[in-house]
Enzyme design. Structure first.
Site, short mmCIF file in Angstrom:
data_model
loop_
_atom_site.label_atom_id
_atom_site.label_comp_id
_atom_site.label_asym_id
_atom_site.label_seq_id
_atom_site.Cartn_x
_atom_site.Cartn_y
_atom_site.Cartn_z
N CYS A 79 0.83 -1.21 0.00
CA CYS A 79 0.00 0.00 0.00
C CYS A 79 0.86 1.26 0.00
N CYS A 84 -1.63 1.71 -3.00
CA CYS A 84 -2.62 2.79 -2.79
C CYS A 84 -2.00 4.19 -2.78
N LYS A 87 -0.23 5.32 -6.05
CA LYS A 87 -1.31 5.34 -7.05
C LYS A 87 -2.21 6.57 -6.86
N TYR A 221 -8.55 -3.69 -11.31
CA TYR A 221 -8.31 -2.41 -10.65
C TYR A 221 -6.99 -1.79 -11.15
N GLU A 225 -6.65 1.66 -13.37
CA GLU A 225 -6.14 2.84 -12.67
C GLU A 225 -4.84 3.34 -13.31
N HIS A 488 -26.95 20.51 -0.91
CA HIS A 488 -27.00 21.03 -2.27
C HIS A 488 -25.98 22.15 -2.46
N GLU A 493 -25.70 14.15 -2.97
CA GLU A 493 -27.14 14.34 -2.72
C GLU A 493 -28.00 13.58 -3.74
P1 FAD Z 1 1.56 -6.25 1.87
O1 FAD Z 1 1.25 -4.81 2.02
O2 FAD Z 1 1.93 -6.73 0.52
O3 FAD Z 1 2.74 -6.56 2.92
C1 FAD Z 1 3.39 -7.79 2.99
C2 FAD Z 1 4.85 -7.55 3.33
O4 FAD Z 1 5.46 -8.77 3.72
C3 FAD Z 1 5.64 -7.05 2.13
O5 FAD Z 1 6.49 -5.99 2.52
C4 FAD Z 1 6.46 -8.27 1.73
O6 FAD Z 1 7.63 -7.95 1.03
C5 FAD Z 1 6.73 -8.89 3.08
N1 FAD Z 1 7.10 -10.32 3.04
C6 FAD Z 1 6.64 -11.26 2.19
N2 FAD Z 1 7.14 -12.47 2.53
C7 FAD Z 1 7.90 -12.28 3.62
C8 FAD Z 1 8.67 -13.15 4.46
N3 FAD Z 1 8.69 -14.46 4.25
N4 FAD Z 1 9.35 -12.60 5.48
C9 FAD Z 1 9.32 -11.28 5.71
N5 FAD Z 1 8.60 -10.42 4.97
C10 FAD Z 1 7.90 -10.91 3.94
N6 FAD Z 1 -6.06 -1.17 -1.54
C11 FAD Z 1 -6.93 -0.22 -1.14
O7 FAD Z 1 -7.63 -0.40 -0.16
N7 FAD Z 1 -7.05 0.98 -1.82
C12 FAD Z 1 -6.29 1.24 -2.91
O8 FAD Z 1 -6.42 2.32 -3.48
C13 FAD Z 1 -5.36 0.27 -3.34
N8 FAD Z 1 -4.58 0.52 -4.40
C14 FAD Z 1 -3.68 -0.43 -4.79
C15 FAD Z 1 -2.89 -0.15 -5.92
C16 FAD Z 1 -1.99 -1.10 -6.37
C17 FAD Z 1 -1.14 -0.78 -7.58
C18 FAD Z 1 -1.88 -2.34 -5.69
C19 FAD Z 1 -0.89 -3.37 -6.17
C20 FAD Z 1 -2.65 -2.62 -4.57
C21 FAD Z 1 -3.56 -1.67 -4.13
N9 FAD Z 1 -4.38 -1.90 -3.02
C22 FAD Z 1 -5.28 -0.96 -2.62
C23 FAD Z 1 -4.30 -3.17 -2.28
C24 FAD Z 1 -3.44 -3.01 -1.00
O9 FAD Z 1 -2.19 -2.45 -1.33
C25 FAD Z 1 -3.27 -4.37 -0.32
O10 FAD Z 1 -4.54 -4.92 -0.08
C26 FAD Z 1 -2.51 -4.25 1.00
O11 FAD Z 1 -1.25 -3.65 0.84
C27 FAD Z 1 -2.32 -5.66 1.60
O12 FAD Z 1 -1.57 -5.57 2.78
P2 FAD Z 1 -0.82 -6.86 3.37
O13 FAD Z 1 -0.23 -6.41 4.67
O14 FAD Z 1 -1.71 -8.02 3.36
O15 FAD Z 1 0.34 -7.18 2.34
P1 NDP Z 2 -7.35 -8.36 -10.79
O1 NDP Z 2 -7.44 -9.79 -10.43
O2 NDP Z 2 -8.36 -7.40 -10.26
O3 NDP Z 2 -7.34 -8.22 -12.38
C1 NDP Z 2 -6.49 -8.97 -13.19
C2 NDP Z 2 -6.78 -8.69 -14.64
O4 NDP Z 2 -5.83 -9.36 -15.45
C3 NDP Z 2 -8.14 -9.21 -15.09
O5 NDP Z 2 -8.67 -8.32 -16.04
C4 NDP Z 2 -7.79 -10.57 -15.73
O6 NDP Z 2 -8.69 -10.96 -16.72
C5 NDP Z 2 -6.46 -10.24 -16.37
N1 NDP Z 2 -5.59 -11.40 -16.56
C6 NDP Z 2 -5.31 -12.38 -15.67
N2 NDP Z 2 -4.42 -13.24 -16.19
C7 NDP Z 2 -4.14 -12.81 -17.43
C8 NDP Z 2 -3.29 -13.28 -18.46
N3 NDP Z 2 -2.55 -14.38 -18.30
N4 NDP Z 2 -3.25 -12.59 -19.62
C9 NDP Z 2 -4.00 -11.48 -19.79
N5 NDP Z 2 -4.81 -10.98 -18.86
C10 NDP Z 2 -4.88 -11.64 -17.69
O7 NDP Z 2 -5.89 -7.93 -10.36
P2 NDP Z 2 -5.21 -6.52 -10.16
O8 NDP Z 2 -3.76 -6.78 -10.26
O9 NDP Z 2 -5.81 -5.50 -11.06
O10 NDP Z 2 -5.56 -6.13 -8.66
C11 NDP Z 2 -5.23 -7.01 -7.58
C12 NDP Z 2 -5.96 -6.62 -6.34
O11 NDP Z 2 -5.37 -5.45 -5.79
C13 NDP Z 2 -7.42 -6.25 -6.56
O12 NDP Z 2 -8.24 -7.38 -6.47
C14 NDP Z 2 -7.69 -5.27 -5.47
O13 NDP Z 2 -8.23 -5.91 -4.36
C15 NDP Z 2 -6.35 -4.67 -5.15
N6 NDP Z 2 -6.33 -3.30 -5.67
C16 NDP Z 2 -7.19 -2.37 -5.14
C17 NDP Z 2 -7.25 -1.10 -5.64
C18 NDP Z 2 -8.22 -0.12 -5.09
O14 NDP Z 2 -8.75 -0.36 -4.01
N7 NDP Z 2 -8.48 0.98 -5.75
C19 NDP Z 2 -6.38 -0.68 -6.73
C20 NDP Z 2 -5.51 -1.73 -7.22
C21 NDP Z 2 -5.50 -2.97 -6.68
P3 NDP Z 2 -9.92 -12.00 -16.45
O15 NDP Z 2 -11.06 -11.15 -15.96
O16 NDP Z 2 -10.13 -12.60 -17.78
O17 NDP Z 2 -9.44 -12.98 -15.42
#
Ligand code: FAD
Ligand code: NDP
Length: 515
Positions: A79, A84, A87, A221, A225, A488, A493
């Site tokens: 995140c 997040c 982004k 997502y 985005e 408003h 609203e």
């Molecule tokens: P992580 O945040 O991935 O943390 C896990 C940590 O553990 C990492 O630092 C990893 O390197 C470390 N780790 C892994 N294995 C080991 C190990 N064996 N030993 C020690 N450390 C280890 N969510 C939202 O709610 N709003 C958003 O707008 C949003 N935007 C997103 C945009 C993008 C591009 C992405 C990819 C995700 C987004 N998400 C968003 C999703 C959100 O980031 C994740 O749901 C959240 O970070 C999950 O937290 P976590 O603690 O489970 O895992």
């Molecule tokens: P998603 O699982 O949401 O989307 C993956 C996309 O990739 C789908 O359109 C899928 O298509 C496509 N896909 C999967 N495999 C292939 C392949 N081999 N070749 C081509 N296309 C493929 O994953 P994201 O990485 O977008 O997001 C991961 C999670 O991170 C989300 O579920 C969300 O919870 C979190 N997130 C949250 C955000 C927020 O809160 N604003 C922002 C970004 C991430 P198909 O539908 O056909 O499977």
């Protein structure tokens, strides 16, 4: 009661309640720690800090392996570093570009003809902010007396974690409880050139060169985005869609969102999968692909290829078999109390199977788990009706059921859908398109019409839906919604003015803004 007396009594009652809440854990001397947390992201940090507040002796491991392109980052997880936060900052940068053009229509004297972002400056600003958050996180851990080790932790047995301190030197610690919060990382497709030539969301926020013409593969997502902020910043993204846009979301809303993106000049390559990526002599990337509907092959040249095809759980280094933890599709299987198949081992956040991958979910689940382990709480995480937002230029936010899910679970005859297009007042002067400003409430048909789902496409959707999410969790009905006086002129609203049902067949387009 005098004011002074009131203050004293409320202060002492709050201390009493916090002591009751955070009674000190009775440490088991057989173990080095009460809790070891594997993963210092949203879930792991929330759990570790809450446990420490409850008096537990806590150790947290966090380690980030570099991406194939060499990107790495500090503590805080996805995140903060590659999700997040960067982004949202890039989304804001892109909205600001749009706002400059709007400002001209509003009478500001700005030369909006030569408007260009400085990509490197933007990346630098974003990365500086991230580094400051990394720093604050470390200070916070120190203040809360959570020990932190920057290493990969893996199970030796169900109470013992092994980690590497330097090459050929391994250490072990024991803990009464272990929480696995290792999150996930982006997937790469299994095609030639994917790893060597493509990047992912792990790289884009610190990418040193301008992305230019970018192929974004994936329409979830992340794909939508990233494509949108790149477009807003003046680059040329194309989105490759394997099947449908935004699987799992309300279909009508997802298609409206895709139409909004198309209107803004983002092309979609529908029902298409990538086949290979090659570097051309001029340094650009030749992508070959296949359309699964027409069964035809095609190719195009891009400056950047960004894989956004979903994420995989980081279980490979954990040696889960040694601890007896069951997995499914590289995620950990847990029960309603986030307990894994192994006693004393729990999992929270993105690593758990079948739950939303969202930061606030990870944080609350982590905190509640710590309170159950160390403060006698019995409260479970409620994974239902979690609100979420897709941060596209008109954002899409929703809470509760999609129209399809409501119909599937309750039957079409038991569901009423209220809907309407609307015209944000501030869109008129710059003549912004209102074609995709739309919202709907999915409700029961009978009684006061309990609302099952709310969906909104428009400006600041996340801010709009957050409050309604609390109302929905409290049993919001259509009757209450329509008896609520709106603020408003706002777009929120519009939810209080939803009078047209889909069943009525009436035109949901508004005649004017104030009737
Ligand atoms: P992580 O945040 O991935 O943390 C896990 C940590 O553990 C990492 O630092 C990893 O390197 C470390 N780790 C892994 N294995 C080991 C190990 N064996 N030993 C020690 N450390 C280890 N969510 C939202 O709610 N709003 C958003 O707008 C949003 N935007 C997103 C945009 C993008 C591009 C992405 C990819 C995700 C987004 N998400 C968003 C999703 C959100 O980031 C994740 O749901 C959240 O970070 C999950 O937290 P976590 O603690 O489970 O895992
Ligand atoms: P998603 O699982 O949401 O989307 C993956 C996309 O990739 C789908 O359109 C899928 O298509 C496509 N896909 C999967 N495999 C292939 C392949 N081999 N070749 C081509 N296309 C493929 O994953 P994201 O990485 O977008 O997001 C991961 C999670 O991170 C989300 O579920 C969300 O919870 C979190 N997130 C949250 C955000 C927020 O809160 N604003 C922002 C970004 C991430 P198909 O539908 O056909 O499977």
């Amino acid at each position: 009661m005098s004011a002074m007396k009131f203050l004293r009594s409320s202060a002492s009652s709050s201390i009493r309640s916090s002591l009751r809440w955070c009674r000190h854990a009775s440490s088991n001397p057989r173990y080095d720690y009460d809790l070891v947390v594997l993963g210092g992201g949203s879930a792991g940090l929330a759990c570790a800090k809450e446990a420490a507040d409850c008096g537990a002796r806590v150790l947290c491991f966090d380690f980030v392996k570099p991406t194939p392109a060499g990107t790495k980052w500090g503590i805080g997880g996805t995140c903060v570093n590659v999700g997040c936060i960067p982004k949202k900052l890039m989304h804001q940068a892109s909205l600001l570009g749009e706002a400059v053009h709007e400002a001209v229509a509003y009478g500001w004297n700005v030369d909006d003809q030569n408007l260009r972002p400085d990509w490197r400056k933007l990346v630098r600003s974003v990365q500086n902010h991230i580094k400051s958050v990394n720093w604050v996180t470390r200070v916070d851990l120190r203040d809360k007396k959570v020990e932190y080790v920057n290493s990969v932790g893996s199970f030796l047995d169900s109470h013992t974690i092994e980690y590497v301190v330097r090459p050929n030197e391994r250490l072990q610690v024991t803990s009464e409880f272990v929480v696995v919060a290792v999150g996930g990382r982006p997937r790469y497709p299994d095609i030639p050139g994917a790893l060597e030539l493509g990047i992912t969301s792990d790289d884009i926020f610190s990418y040193e060169r301008e992305p230019g013409r970018t192929l974004v593969v994936g329409a979830g997502y992340v794909g939508l985005e990233c494509a949108c902020f790149l477009k807003g910043l003046g680059y040329e993204p194309t989105v490759m869609v394997r099947s449908i846009v935004l699987r799992g979301f309300d279909r009508q809303m997802s298609e409206l969102l895709a139409a909004m993106m198309t209107e803004r000049g983002i092309p979609f390559l529908g029902t298409t999968i990538p086949k290979s990526v090659e570097r051309q002599e001029d340094g650009r990337l030749l992508v070959r692909y296949h359309n699964t509907t027409t069964q035809t092959d095609g190719s195009d040249v891009f400056d950047t290829v960004l894989w956004a095809i979903g994420r995989k759980g980081l279980i490979e280094d954990l040696n889960l078999a040694a601890a007896g933890v069951k997995t499914h599709n590289d995620k950990i299987v847990v029960d309603a109390a986030e307990a894994t198949s192994a006693p004393h081992i729990f999992a929270v956040g993105d690593i758990i199977y079948g739950r939303p991958e969202l930061t606030p979910v990870a944080i609350l689940a982590g905190r509640l788990l710590a309170r159950r382990l160390f403060a006698g709480s019995t409260q479970l995480m409620d994974y239902a009706d979690v609100a979420t937002t897709v941060f596209t230029p008109l954002e899409y936010s929703c809470v509760g059921m999609s129209e399809e899910t409501a119909i599937e679970l309750r039957g079409a005859e038991n569901i009423e859908v209220f809907h309407g297009y609307y015209k944000p007042t501030e869109f008129f002067i710059p003549q912004k398109s209102v074609r995709h400003c739309y919202l709907k409430a999915v409700a029961e048909i009978s009684g006061d019409q309990k609302i099952l789902g709310l969906h909104y496409i428009g400006p600041v959707a996340g801010e709009v839906i957050q409050g309604f999410a609390a109302a929905l969790k409290s049993g919001l009905t259509v009757k209450t919604l329509l008896n609520t006086v709106g603020i408003h002129p706002t777009t929120a609203e519009e939810f209080t003015r939803l009078s047209i049902t889909k069943r009525s067949g009436r035109d949901p387009t508004p005649a004017s803004c104030c009737s």
